[in-house]
Design a protein around this motif. Sequence first.
Motif, short mmCIF file in Angstrom:
data_model
loop_
_atom_site.label_atom_id
_atom_site.label_comp_id
_atom_site.label_asym_id
_atom_site.label_seq_id
_atom_site.Cartn_x
_atom_site.Cartn_y
_atom_site.Cartn_z
N MET A 183 0.88 -0.94 -0.11
CA MET A 183 0.33 -0.09 -0.07
C MET A 183 0.95 1.25 0.27
O MET A 183 2.07 1.43 0.39
CB MET A 183 -0.58 -0.11 1.50
N VAL A 184 0.81 1.73 -0.67
CA VAL A 184 0.43 3.63 -0.95
C VAL A 184 -0.01 4.66 -0.30
O VAL A 184 -0.86 4.77 -0.01
CB VAL A 184 1.47 3.93 -2.36
N THR A 185 0.62 5.43 0.65
CA THR A 185 0.05 6.36 1.33
C THR A 185 0.52 8.16 1.30
O THR A 185 1.88 8.24 1.55
CB THR A 185 -0.09 6.27 3.21
N VAL A 186 -0.07 8.73 0.98
CA VAL A 186 0.73 9.87 1.02
C VAL A 186 -0.76 10.99 1.71
O VAL A 186 -1.54 10.32 1.80
CB VAL A 186 0.79 11.01 -0.75
N GLN A 187 0.16 12.22 2.44
CA GLN A 187 -0.80 13.03 3.17
C GLN A 187 -0.12 14.31 2.99
O GLN A 187 1.32 14.77 3.04
CB GLN A 187 -0.34 11.99 4.56
N ARG A 188 -1.22 15.44 3.24
CA ARG A 188 -0.88 16.82 2.71
C ARG A 188 -1.83 17.22 3.56
O ARG A 188 -2.96 17.46 3.63
CB ARG A 188 -0.85 17.27 1.72
N SER A 189 -0.96 18.33 4.30
CA SER A 189 -2.22 19.86 4.80
C SER A 189 -2.17 20.80 4.15
O SER A 189 -1.40 21.00 3.54
CB SER A 189 -2.11 19.68 6.09
N ILE A 190 -3.26 21.47 4.05
CA ILE A 190 -3.46 22.65 2.80
C ILE A 190 -4.18 23.39 3.98
O ILE A 190 -5.48 23.40 3.76
CB ILE A 190 -4.21 21.44 1.13
N THR A 191 -4.08 24.70 3.44
CA THR A 191 -4.63 25.93 4.30
C THR A 191 -5.41 26.48 3.04
O THR A 191 -4.79 26.79 1.56
CB THR A 191 -3.73 26.89 5.19
N LEU A 192 -6.87 27.36 3.23
CA LEU A 192 -7.39 27.16 1.85
C LEU A 192 -7.89 28.81 2.70
O LEU A 192 -8.59 28.64 4.20
CB LEU A 192 -8.89 26.36 1.76
N ARG A 193 -7.98 29.48 2.35
CA ARG A 193 -8.65 30.81 2.47
C ARG A 193 -10.53 30.79 2.78
O ARG A 193 -11.10 31.52 1.88
CB ARG A 193 -8.11 31.98 1.85
N HIS A 194 -10.85 29.86 2.53
CA HIS A 194 -12.31 29.53 2.24
C HIS A 194 -13.43 29.44 3.97
O HIS A 194 -12.40 28.08 3.89
CB HIS A 194 -12.61 28.74 1.25
N THR A 195 -14.80 28.90 3.94
CA THR A 195 -14.69 28.76 5.19
C THR A 195 -15.00 27.23 4.81
O THR A 195 -15.08 26.08 3.79
CB THR A 195 -16.35 28.43 5.39
N ARG A 244 -9.75 30.67 7.69
CA ARG A 244 -9.44 29.58 6.87
C ARG A 244 -9.76 28.09 7.37
O ARG A 244 -10.69 28.02 8.51
CB ARG A 244 -8.06 29.87 6.80
N THR A 245 -9.80 27.23 6.34
CA THR A 245 -9.61 25.72 6.85
C THR A 245 -8.92 25.40 6.21
O THR A 245 -8.06 25.19 5.62
CB THR A 245 -11.22 25.81 5.77
N VAL A 246 -8.22 24.52 7.22
CA VAL A 246 -7.49 23.56 7.36
C VAL A 246 -7.44 21.68 6.72
O VAL A 246 -8.17 21.72 7.31
CB VAL A 246 -6.18 23.20 8.27
N LEU A 247 -7.07 21.46 5.40
CA LEU A 247 -7.68 20.05 4.71
C LEU A 247 -6.85 19.49 4.84
O LEU A 247 -5.19 19.62 4.95
CB LEU A 247 -8.05 20.57 3.56
N VAL A 248 -6.90 18.43 5.77
CA VAL A 248 -5.66 17.36 5.86
C VAL A 248 -6.61 16.32 4.91
O VAL A 248 -7.42 15.63 4.73
CB VAL A 248 -5.81 16.71 7.40
N TYR A 249 -5.62 16.14 3.65
CA TYR A 249 -6.00 14.87 2.79
C TYR A 249 -5.45 13.81 3.08
O TYR A 249 -4.17 13.76 2.85
CB TYR A 249 -5.21 15.76 1.23
N ARG A 250 -5.84 12.94 2.48
CA ARG A 250 -4.22 11.46 2.87
C ARG A 250 -5.40 10.73 1.29
O ARG A 250 -6.48 10.43 1.91
CB ARG A 250 -5.43 10.85 3.83
N ALA A 251 -4.47 10.12 1.01
CA ALA A 251 -5.02 9.44 -0.06
C ALA A 251 -3.77 7.52 0.28
O ALA A 251 -2.50 7.50 0.50
CB ALA A 251 -4.68 9.99 -1.42
N ASP A 252 -4.94 6.77 0.75
CA ASP A 252 -4.49 5.49 0.60
C ASP A 252 -4.64 4.43 -0.94
O ASP A 252 -5.65 4.79 -1.24
CB ASP A 252 -4.89 4.40 1.55
N LEU A 253 -3.35 4.08 -1.56
CA LEU A 253 -3.83 3.84 -2.48
C LEU A 253 -3.29 1.60 -2.27
O LEU A 253 -2.42 1.83 -1.85
CB LEU A 253 -2.89 3.76 -3.84
#
Length: 143
Positions: free
Chosen positions: A1-13, A99-108
């Motif tokens: 399995m491959v996992t990648v994760q990023r935190s992205i700050t977005l200037r939206h609700t 802002r909203t902080v999005l934690v995006y994780r993709a598991d393959l």
Amino acid sequence: MVTVQRSITLRHTADEVRTYLADFAHAVEWDPGTESCTRTDAGPIAVGSAWTNVSRFRGRQTTLRYTLERYEEHRLVFVGRNRTVTSTDDMVLHPFPDRTVLVYRADLRFHGLARLAAPFLRPAFERLADGVVERLPRALAAH
């Protein structure tokens, strides 16, 4: 399995971010690998909504059928499947006043012989995740 994760700050609700991301057809705007993404059902977006996603990865085109598995106030989970891979996109929204902080994780999770290639594919998936960090704020702002 491959996992990648990023935190992205977005200037939206968080509501704006959730509404945008819940329509997975928008992946064509923010996911650098997606060539097309078409909803395959009708009605309001809800758990069970489905999309056909065509992506290009390392020069090859692949098609996955994605379904929305979780649709919560601060979390979206999409699962895409084909005979080679099961891809889980888990998006957690952390709201702040400005802002909203999005934690995006993709598991393959690769199936069959593709499992043997998984360790060698990690760098390419890391680059795709970096592309999401770059593209998502612009795509959301333009929407």
